[in-house]
Design a protein around this motif. Structure first.
Motif: not given
Ligand SMILES: Cc1cc2nc3c(=O)[nH]c(=O)nc-3n(C[C@H](O)[C@H](O)[C@H](O)COP(=O)(O)OP(=O)(O)OC[C@H]3O[C@@H](n4cnc5c(N)ncnc54)[C@H](O)[C@@H]3O)c2cc1C
Length: 269
Positions: A202-227
């Protein structure tokens, strides 16, 4: 302010019937956005239909389908609810971080979701949690509900009744606040449910959205380094007097990594 009529509805059927009778009527929750819009003459409703007389919209409960938060629950009541704190701790913290105590005492989850301010906190949380938005006539998945700036899938005569949440295994919401209002300059909600990860922005200016690239990376490993190698496309952000698009896109990555780190330590509780 322009003059308007006022009625207090006691049922969903009555509220929606009044909306259908008068296309210029508006529902009134806590008035935290609507009254400001009327004062600024951005809105000129002929009739305000107050929802405070419908106690069923203030319910918070758990049943076989998940945790239900009624549309008229204030941010303060969601933040203080023992059930929300236990089963949806990210949502309780998110609600507690909204604005100041006065706004939290009046502003509602339903009003926030219906208003769909592009810097609103609830939207990011509901999107990340995959909440189901329930109205007087249907259920709308969060992915189908938010349609851009101040725009939702709600019909003009549709009443938002509440949201059903499935508790997450790990979840956290962080925002970088606009210091005067505490609205999100950027806000990131992260939620993991089993192998599935959802990230709401939220807050980016175009409305609320998901972030698919981050979701895919975190699904592989749920850790900050994945991002660490992932950056939000700057085209997804806009600039204004508070922050440039580049700064907002950068903040999204920083907040996402921190939210994941905190979700891991909080472990959903
Ligand atoms: C100073 C200030 C700071 C704020 N800071 C934050 C912040 O940090 N984070 C954040 O997320 N928000 C923030 N807000 C917004 C606040 O959280 C309110 O939730 C939001 O303004 C909506 O207000 P409300 O619930 O009183 O709804 P209202 O203003 O009464 O209504 C808003 C809109 O929703 C419609 N509506 C209301 N209820 C329903 C319903 N059940 N079904 C269908 N339509 C409905 C109304 O017709 C109207 O169009 C801030 C607001 C203020 C004034």
């Amino acid at each position: 302010m322009n003059s308007f009529d006022y009625r207090r509805a006691t049922s969903a059927a009555q509220a929606t019937a009044w909306l259908r009778e008068d296309p210029d009527a508006k529902l009134l929750a806590g008035g935290q956005s609507l009254l400001a819009a009327i004062k600024l003459r951005l809105a000129a409703p002929s009739l305000l239909i107050d929802l405070q007389g419908m106690p069923e919209l203030q319910a918070i409960r758990e049943d076989g389908q998940g945790v239900w938060i009624g549309a008229m629950c204030t941010h303060a009541s969601a933040a203080a609810s023992p059930l929300v704190r236990k089963r949806l701790p990210m949502i309780a913290r998110l609600a507690q971080g909204i604005a100041d105590q006065q706004v939290r005492n009046r502003g509602t989850m339903g009003g926030s979701l219906a208003n769909a301010d592009p810097a609103a906190c609830w939207a990011a949380g509901v999107l990340a949690m995959g909440g189901v938005i329930c109205t007087d006539r249907r259920e709308i998945a969060a992915d189908d509900y938010f349609c851009g700036l101040f725009t939702t899938a709600l019909e003009p005569d549709e009443l938002l009744m509440g949201v059903r949440f499935a508790p997450a295994d790990q979840a956290h919401y962080l925002k970088f606040e606009q210091p005067a209002s505490r609205f999100a300059m950027v806000g990131v909600a992260v939620a993991r449910q089993g192998a599935s990860v959802r990230v709401g922005l939220t807050g980016l200016g175009h409305g609320t959205n998901r972030w698919p690239e981050a979701e895919q990376a975190l699904a592989r490993e749920f850790a900050p380094k994945s991002l660490s190698a992932i950056q939000l496309d700057v085209e997804l952000a806009t600039g204004d007097l508070h922050a440039s698009a580049q700064y907002r896109a950068h903040l999204a990555g920083v907040l996402a990594r921190r939210a994941v780190a905190q979700a891991m330590t909080l472990n959903g509780t």
